[in-house]
Design a protein around this motif. Sequence first.
Motif, PDB file in Angstrom:
ATOM      1  N   THR A 164      59.743  44.449  34.207  1.00 33.80           N
ATOM      2  CA  THR A 164      59.120  45.479  35.025  1.00 33.80           C
ATOM      3  C   THR A 164      60.304  46.305  35.753  1.00 33.80           C
ATOM      4  O   THR A 164      60.014  47.580  36.472  1.00 33.80           O
ATOM      5  N   ASP A 165      61.367  45.773  35.743  1.00 35.44           N
ATOM      6  CA  ASP A 165      62.458  46.676  36.247  1.00 35.44           C
ATOM      7  C   ASP A 165      62.860  47.877  35.722  1.00 35.44           C
ATOM      8  O   ASP A 165      63.017  47.818  34.449  1.00 35.44           O
ATOM      9  N   GLY A 166      63.096  48.793  36.174  1.00 32.52           N
ATOM     10  CA  GLY A 166      63.573  50.165  35.612  1.00 32.52           C
ATOM     11  C   GLY A 166      64.996  50.170  35.199  1.00 32.52           C
ATOM     12  O   GLY A 166      65.640  48.926  35.513  1.00 32.52           O
ATOM     13  N   LEU A 210      59.948  50.731  22.179  1.00 35.84           N
ATOM     14  CA  LEU A 210      58.942  50.024  23.335  1.00 35.84           C
ATOM     15  C   LEU A 210      59.205  48.773  22.966  1.00 35.84           C
ATOM     16  O   LEU A 210      58.983  47.754  24.081  1.00 35.84           O
ATOM     17  N   VAL A 231      61.577  46.719  25.382  1.00 41.23           N
ATOM     18  CA  VAL A 231      61.631  46.693  26.758  1.00 41.23           C
ATOM     19  C   VAL A 231      61.022  45.599  27.134  1.00 41.23           C
ATOM     20  O   VAL A 231      59.935  44.878  26.627  1.00 41.23           O
ATOM     21  N   THR A 232      61.706  44.841  28.361  1.00 40.25           N
ATOM     22  CA  THR A 232      61.158  43.732  28.725  1.00 40.25           C
ATOM     23  C   THR A 232      61.403  43.677  30.207  1.00 40.25           C
ATOM     24  O   THR A 232      62.148  44.400  30.942  1.00 40.25           O
ATOM     25  N   PHE A 259      65.958  54.943  39.379  1.00 40.46           N
ATOM     26  CA  PHE A 259      64.554  54.836  38.524  1.00 40.46           C
ATOM     27  C   PHE A 259      63.653  53.987  38.895  1.00 40.46           C
ATOM     28  O   PHE A 259      63.841  52.948  39.896  1.00 40.46           O
ATOM     29  N   SER A 260      62.336  54.330  38.894  1.00 36.45           N
ATOM     30  CA  SER A 260      61.372  53.486  39.478  1.00 36.45           C
ATOM     31  C   SER A 260      61.260  52.314  38.600  1.00 36.45           C
ATOM     32  O   SER A 260      61.447  52.198  37.484  1.00 36.45           O
ATOM     33  N   PRO A 261      60.471  51.297  39.137  1.00 36.20           N
ATOM     34  CA  PRO A 261      59.876  50.170  38.253  1.00 36.20           C
ATOM     35  C   PRO A 261      58.920  50.792  37.339  1.00 36.20           C
ATOM     36  O   PRO A 261      58.275  51.638  37.469  1.00 36.20           O
ATOM     37  N   ARG A 262      58.975  49.950  36.097  1.00 39.03           N
ATOM     38  CA  ARG A 262      58.052  50.139  35.220  1.00 39.03           C
ATOM     39  C   ARG A 262      56.748  50.070  35.299  1.00 39.03           C
ATOM     40  O   ARG A 262      56.396  49.325  36.230  1.00 39.03           O
ATOM     41  N   PHE A 263      55.707  50.974  34.638  1.00 34.55           N
ATOM     42  CA  PHE A 263      54.333  50.726  35.204  1.00 34.55           C
ATOM     43  C   PHE A 263      53.673  50.894  33.601  1.00 34.55           C
ATOM     44  O   PHE A 263      54.214  51.265  32.607  1.00 34.55           O
ATOM     45  N   THR A 264      52.429  50.565  33.724  1.00 34.89           N
ATOM     46  CA  THR A 264      51.331  50.526  32.419  1.00 34.89           C
ATOM     47  C   THR A 264      50.413  51.826  32.650  1.00 34.89           C
ATOM     48  O   THR A 264      49.552  51.639  33.800  1.00 34.89           O
TER      49      THR A 264
END
Length: 150
Positions: free
Chosen positions: A41-43, A35, A38-39, A14-19
């Motif tokens: 930015t790591d996926g 949502l 979720v804490t 999985f990719s890191p989280r993004f906004t």
Amino acid sequence: MISVATQGGTITNFSPRFTLTGMTGVFPPNVIAGLATVTGTDGPPTVDAIANAPAAGGAAGAAPAAYTVPYNLQTGLTRYAPMQPVPPTKITKKKPTPLFPTSAYTIATTWMARPTMVTTLTLSRTFSVSSRENTAAPASQPTGDMAKFL
């Protein structure tokens, strides 16, 4: 990204989280609740499903022979489609011929029964490509009257 291991099974990364900003719309309450949990930015962690890959004949561990059975003769929830072969360096045929017969179809005029197939898997790429740098000097630009038209 899902990678298929040569010995069967998959690894999911999985990719890191993004906004995303500037989006409009409404989420249902269960998505908003999800949502909120979720804490960072790591996926999600990598999912290694190689150790518990399905036995031969399962979706991820299908033997290459499964792809040689004509599509219209296969049964079950998963069907296997072969990858179209890459033509040789010189094509000599004038008329293409299909590898397998076409599948039968019925034009629906009323509600049809539930489908008996859920997934079609296509065999992975069966060819490789190699390339090298063209070291020849480029052609010179046209001169004289020809240069006017280019």
